[in-house]
Design an enzyme around this catalytic site. Sequence first.
Site, PDB file in Angstrom:
ATOM      1  N   SER A   1       0.849  -1.186   0.000  1.00 26.15           N
ATOM      2  CA  SER A   1       0.000   0.000   0.000  1.00 26.15           C
ATOM      3  C   SER A   1       0.888   1.240   0.000  1.00 26.15           C
ATOM      4  O   SER A   1       2.112   1.133   0.086  1.00 26.15           O
ATOM      5  CB  SER A   1      -0.893   0.010   1.232  1.00 26.15           C
ATOM      6  OG  SER A   1      -0.105   0.302   2.373  1.00 26.15           O
ATOM      7  N   LYS A   2       0.246   2.395  -0.083  1.00 29.21           N
ATOM      8  CA  LYS A   2       0.970   3.669  -0.147  1.00 29.21           C
ATOM      9  C   LYS A   2       1.994   3.806   0.976  1.00 29.21           C
ATOM     10  O   LYS A   2       3.052   4.387   0.812  1.00 29.21           O
ATOM     11  CB  LYS A   2      -0.015   4.830  -0.044  1.00 29.21           C
ATOM     12  CG  LYS A   2      -0.681   5.145  -1.351  1.00 29.21           C
ATOM     13  CD  LYS A   2      -1.080   6.620  -1.388  1.00 29.21           C
ATOM     14  CE  LYS A   2      -1.888   6.931  -2.627  1.00 29.21           C
ATOM     15  NZ  LYS A   2      -3.331   6.930  -2.399  1.00 29.21           N
ATOM     16  N   ARG A   3       1.614   3.271   2.136  1.00 30.37           N
ATOM     17  CA  ARG A   3       2.477   3.298   3.310  1.00 30.37           C
ATOM     18  C   ARG A   3       3.889   2.782   3.002  1.00 30.37           C
ATOM     19  O   ARG A   3       4.866   3.197   3.610  1.00 30.37           O
ATOM     20  CB  ARG A   3       1.824   2.384   4.340  1.00 30.37           C
ATOM     21  CG  ARG A   3       2.051   2.631   5.769  1.00 30.37           C
ATOM     22  CD  ARG A   3       1.004   1.873   6.593  1.00 30.37           C
ATOM     23  NE  ARG A   3       0.619   0.574   6.053  1.00 30.37           N
ATOM     24  CZ  ARG A   3       1.326  -0.538   6.161  1.00 30.37           C
ATOM     25  NH1 ARG A   3       2.462  -0.535   6.801  1.00 30.37           N
ATOM     26  NH2 ARG A   3       0.893  -1.673   5.636  1.00 30.37           N
TER      27      ARG A   3
END
Length: 470
Positions: free
Chosen positions: A242-244
């Site tokens: 994910s973006k994380r």
Amino acid sequence: MSDTPVVTRFAPSPTGFLHIGGARTAFFNWLYARGRGGRFMLRIEDTDRARSTPEATDAILDGLAWLGLDWDGEPISQFERASRHAEVAKTMLENGTAYRCYSTPEEIETFRETARREGQAALFQSPWRDANPATAPDAPCVVRLKAPQTGVIRVNDKIRKKVEWRAGTLDDLVLLRSDGTPTYMLAAVVDDHDMGVSHVIRGDDHLINAGRQSLIYRAMDWALPVFAHIPLIHGEDGKKLSKRHGALGIMDYLAMGYTAATMRNYLARLGWSHGNDELFTTEQAKDWFDFPGIGKAPARLDFKKLDNVGLFHIARSDDAELMEEIAAYLVQIKEPALDAETAAKLQAALPIAKNGARKLPDILEKAYFATGTRPFEADEKAAEKLNSVSVRVLNELTAALQHANFNKEDLEAVVADFAAQKGIKLGQIAQPLRAVLSGRSVAPSVFDMMAHLGQEESIARLNDAVTRGR
Ligand code: GLU
């Protein structure tokens, strides 16, 4: 081997950048086709007009181009084939495998709510499935597939093997929306069939779509392609990407300075393996790539491994190609291009500077001794190696270098003799010498640098330090 030619495709939706997972899917399809003399095609799934943008298409093409994944023929726009998709829906209406459904969105929602309240599966069952067409209202309708209500729906997947769904768990999916536009489910099948796609290799988030799509193939009496659904990529922490996790777009890796050859090797290893081989060329991957090597567990990003792969590929890269990679890297990080003189100096220093480099910025850093100009200001770390004692030693070394032959072996001998004479360790000379020659603490070996720079320039740099007194 069967006689059907291998045709694979990459079918991205142009709604953003080229994701690392998409790049891997594209590469697996490319490898499978190119390793078998087959065709690799590109289809832009742009039917969703609200979300598809030309910029996103360009970003995807750029990503593929950077990775060196060439496709056969022109990219196909799914949107432009809408009338063909509608024609197939019409054939299905005619052969009784599809029907017109007049249920309104509100009616469908009410159906679902009631089903939920009664604790039943909330799959919509249209009252129009078996209705007499004569009773059809003059109102907008969608076209739905008549999914089987008994038995099992089976797909043989190269990775997941036999996958089954109980009939009744897959609903009567919509083929054409009420405005007559096709859904992804229909469009993808029609396109894959018309393009002669023999193998559909994609992320396993599409596995259930294979079940649904198999029903459309059967309804049209078309041969199914071979399906291979590959496990997704997870972050270093083992969680869904994910973006994380940062660095999701393939071009983020160019911005970090990884080379295309590095990324191809690394992407291949995300989910696929060939024995214990970690480091290999694209040619080898092409020869070796096959379905049995694809694992069932999600692949994990691993930057340490990526760095190692980078080390291998940069060391064996062609210098002219590296220069092109560096130019692309500078564009990506929005740095000005190198002027002709600096580029020429850099290219001449590559054989030395690329050793031990994992990424392109490592090369630029190491080549600074050759691309920078006198007088060299020592950076903070390098300055720590310079003091009145070390500068005096360097001054004495200058005298010894006046009569040296400036090739690596002779320089090594001269410096070793000098150290022995003075009773000091080689490191006590090499560290300040490196600082003076390059202004940096990270640089190639002092002998490589001096041999590359030649006598005049090397001694001039030593003199600069002596004059400055440090
Ligand atoms: N357009 C779909 C996606 O980007 C791919 C569909 C497919 O490969 O069949 O996820």
